[in-house]
Write an enzyme that holds these catalytic residues in place. Structure first.
Site, short mmCIF file in Angstrom:
data_model
loop_
_atom_site.label_atom_id
_atom_site.label_comp_id
_atom_site.label_asym_id
_atom_site.label_seq_id
_atom_site.Cartn_x
_atom_site.Cartn_y
_atom_site.Cartn_z
N THR A 1 0.84 -1.20 0.00
CA THR A 1 0.00 0.00 0.00
C THR A 1 0.87 1.25 0.00
O THR A 1 2.01 1.22 0.47
CB THR A 1 -0.93 0.02 1.23
OG1 THR A 1 -1.81 1.15 1.14
CG2 THR A 1 -0.16 0.16 2.55
N LYS B 1 -3.50 3.25 6.36
CA LYS B 1 -3.70 1.80 6.50
C LYS B 1 -2.52 1.19 7.25
O LYS B 1 -2.69 0.35 8.12
CB LYS B 1 -3.77 1.15 5.11
CG LYS B 1 -5.02 1.44 4.31
CD LYS B 1 -4.94 0.65 3.01
CE LYS B 1 -6.12 0.88 2.11
NZ LYS B 1 -5.97 0.17 0.82
N ASP C 1 -7.50 -4.06 0.20
CA ASP C 1 -8.37 -3.26 -0.66
C ASP C 1 -9.66 -3.06 0.12
O ASP C 1 -10.24 -4.01 0.65
CB ASP C 1 -8.63 -3.92 -2.01
CG ASP C 1 -9.02 -2.85 -3.02
OD1 ASP C 1 -8.17 -2.00 -3.35
OD2 ASP C 1 -10.19 -2.83 -3.47
N PHE D 1 -9.41 8.60 8.84
CA PHE D 1 -9.08 9.06 7.49
C PHE D 1 -10.24 8.72 6.56
O PHE D 1 -11.25 8.14 7.00
CB PHE D 1 -7.78 8.42 7.00
CG PHE D 1 -7.87 6.94 6.71
CD1 PHE D 1 -7.84 6.02 7.74
CD2 PHE D 1 -8.00 6.47 5.40
CE1 PHE D 1 -7.93 4.64 7.47
CE2 PHE D 1 -8.08 5.10 5.12
CZ PHE D 1 -8.05 4.19 6.17
N GLY D 2 -10.08 9.05 5.30
CA GLY D 2 -11.09 8.68 4.30
C GLY D 2 -12.49 9.10 4.70
O GLY D 2 -12.74 10.26 5.05
N ASP E 1 -14.18 8.18 7.30
CA ASP E 1 -14.46 8.04 8.74
C ASP E 1 -15.37 9.15 9.29
O ASP E 1 -16.28 8.86 10.09
CB ASP E 1 -13.16 7.99 9.55
CG ASP E 1 -12.50 6.62 9.51
OD1 ASP E 1 -13.20 5.64 9.19
OD2 ASP E 1 -11.30 6.53 9.80
N HIS F 1 -13.89 -2.95 9.82
CA HIS F 1 -13.74 -3.89 8.70
C HIS F 1 -12.29 -4.41 8.64
O HIS F 1 -12.04 -5.60 8.47
CB HIS F 1 -14.11 -3.17 7.40
CG HIS F 1 -13.43 -1.83 7.21
ND1 HIS F 1 -13.31 -0.91 8.21
CD2 HIS F 1 -12.79 -1.29 6.15
CE1 HIS F 1 -12.66 0.16 7.77
NE2 HIS F 1 -12.32 -0.06 6.51
N ARG F 2 -11.34 -3.49 8.84
CA ARG F 2 -9.92 -3.86 8.73
C ARG F 2 -9.52 -4.77 9.90
O ARG F 2 -8.82 -5.75 9.71
CB ARG F 2 -9.08 -2.57 8.71
CG ARG F 2 -7.58 -2.79 8.48
CD ARG F 2 -6.89 -1.51 8.02
NE ARG F 2 -7.36 -1.10 6.71
CZ ARG F 2 -8.18 -0.06 6.49
NH1 ARG F 2 -8.59 0.71 7.48
NH2 ARG F 2 -8.60 0.22 5.27
P1 ITT Z 1 -3.52 1.48 -1.69
O1 ITT Z 1 -4.27 0.99 -2.93
O2 ITT Z 1 -2.14 1.96 -1.98
O3 ITT Z 1 -3.60 0.49 -0.58
P2 ITT Z 1 -5.77 3.34 -1.48
O4 ITT Z 1 -6.10 4.42 -0.51
O5 ITT Z 1 -5.86 3.69 -2.94
O6 ITT Z 1 -4.28 2.79 -1.13
P3 ITT Z 1 -7.96 1.47 -1.77
O7 ITT Z 1 -7.90 1.42 -3.24
O8 ITT Z 1 -8.18 0.20 -1.01
O9 ITT Z 1 -6.62 2.07 -1.16
O10 ITT Z 1 -9.06 2.53 -1.37
C1 ITT Z 1 -9.49 2.58 -0.07
C2 ITT Z 1 -10.28 3.86 0.17
O11 ITT Z 1 -11.47 3.53 0.91
C3 ITT Z 1 -9.47 4.81 1.05
O12 ITT Z 1 -8.69 5.69 0.29
C4 ITT Z 1 -10.58 5.50 1.84
O13 ITT Z 1 -11.13 6.54 1.09
C5 ITT Z 1 -11.63 4.39 1.99
N1 ITT Z 1 -11.39 3.64 3.24
C6 ITT Z 1 -10.87 2.39 3.39
N2 ITT Z 1 -10.75 2.05 4.68
C7 ITT Z 1 -11.21 3.12 5.37
C8 ITT Z 1 -11.32 3.40 6.74
O14 ITT Z 1 -10.92 2.53 7.67
N3 ITT Z 1 -11.82 4.58 7.10
C9 ITT Z 1 -12.22 5.47 6.18
N4 ITT Z 1 -12.13 5.31 4.86
C10 ITT Z 1 -11.62 4.13 4.45
#
Ligand code: ITT
Length: 212
Positions: free
Chosen positions: A23, A28, A84, A167-168, A170, A195-196
């Site tokens: 990643t 993450k 993912d 993040f994201g 959340d 989920h993680r």
């Molecule tokens: P990598 O592919 O390099 O791992 P990425 O951020 O592009 O990084 P993903 O394609 O798996 O990873 O996209 C995951 C997205 O989903 C992430 O960028 C967040 O926007 C959201 N996400 C995943 N887990 C989350 C969490 O625990 N809390 C909030 N948002 C989450």
């Protein structure tokens, strides 16, 4: 100075098992390091310049996690773990789903993504704001997937951004049984139900059995 009998922290760190995450999302990495604890060293692709960018061409979390783990594991020795993950909103036909990281466009910010979800969900009452986070972890070695683990947490979308933790998405996601978002709840609480963490618990069992 290192005494003959007492190992230094540096030499102890060499003894610890290491896991490479496929990643470039440091959030993450931090979450997974915290959940695995101090007995494991977690590194990621941001620390290894030679690792390629993996294009996420799959249409499912499983396909993309396997793709990331397999591609990166061809460039290193040992096992590689890929995550993912994303948000599914029922009223949006499970969007943003695998497009969670790039919902508002390639290279967009978390803020732009959350704003887009809130805009699309404007006016929808609480009862139809059901959503979930999903996470699929894939483990690969030498280009082949060894195992896949899945975790999910159900909840509802808030009506506005709340809290600045995590993040994201959340700050707009309230897990079932809570009226605060993951942005407002502590990271400890998030890790008890996320989920993680649910996917990672299964990975931990698999990894412990493999190392026996
Ligand atoms: P990598 O592919 O390099 O791992 P990425 O951020 O592009 O990084 P993903 O394609 O798996 O990873 O996209 C995951 C997205 O989903 C992430 O960028 C967040 O926007 C959201 N996400 C995943 N887990 C989350 C969490 O625990 N809390 C909030 N948002 C989450």
């Amino acid at each position: 100075m290192e005494s003959e009998n007492i190992p230094s922290a540096k030499s102890l760190a060499h003894e610890l098992p290491k896991i490479l995450l496929a990643t470039r999302n440091r959030h993450k990495t931090r979450e997974i390091q915290t959940m695995l604890g101090m007995g494991v060293i977690v590194t990621d692709a941001t620390e290894q310049a030679h690792l390629p960018e993996v294009e996420e061409t799959g249409f499912t979390f499983e396909a993309n996690s396997k793709l990331k783990a397999e591609v990166i594991s061809r460039h290193v020795s040992g096992i590689v773990l890929a995550d993912d993950s994303g948000l599914e909103v029922d009223a949006l036909g499970k969007e943003p789903g695998v497009y969670s990281a790039r919902y508002a466009g390639a290279g967009c910010t978390d803020e732009a993504n959350t704003a887009l979800v809130l805009r699309k969900m404007k006016g929808f009452p609480h009862e139809v704001r059901a959503a979930r986070f999903r996470c699929v972890l894939a483990v690969a070695e030498n280009g082949e997937t060894l195992a896949v683990f899945e975790g999910a947490v159900e909840g509802f979308l808030a009506h506005e951004v709340r809290g600045d933790g995590g993040f994201g998405y959340d700050p707009i996601f309230m897990p079932l049984g809570h009226d605060q978002t993951f942005g407002e709840l502590s990271s400890e609480i998030k890790h008890t139900m996320s989920h993680r963490s649910r996917a990672l618990e299964q990975f931990k069992e698999w990894w412990a059995a493999r190392r026996k």
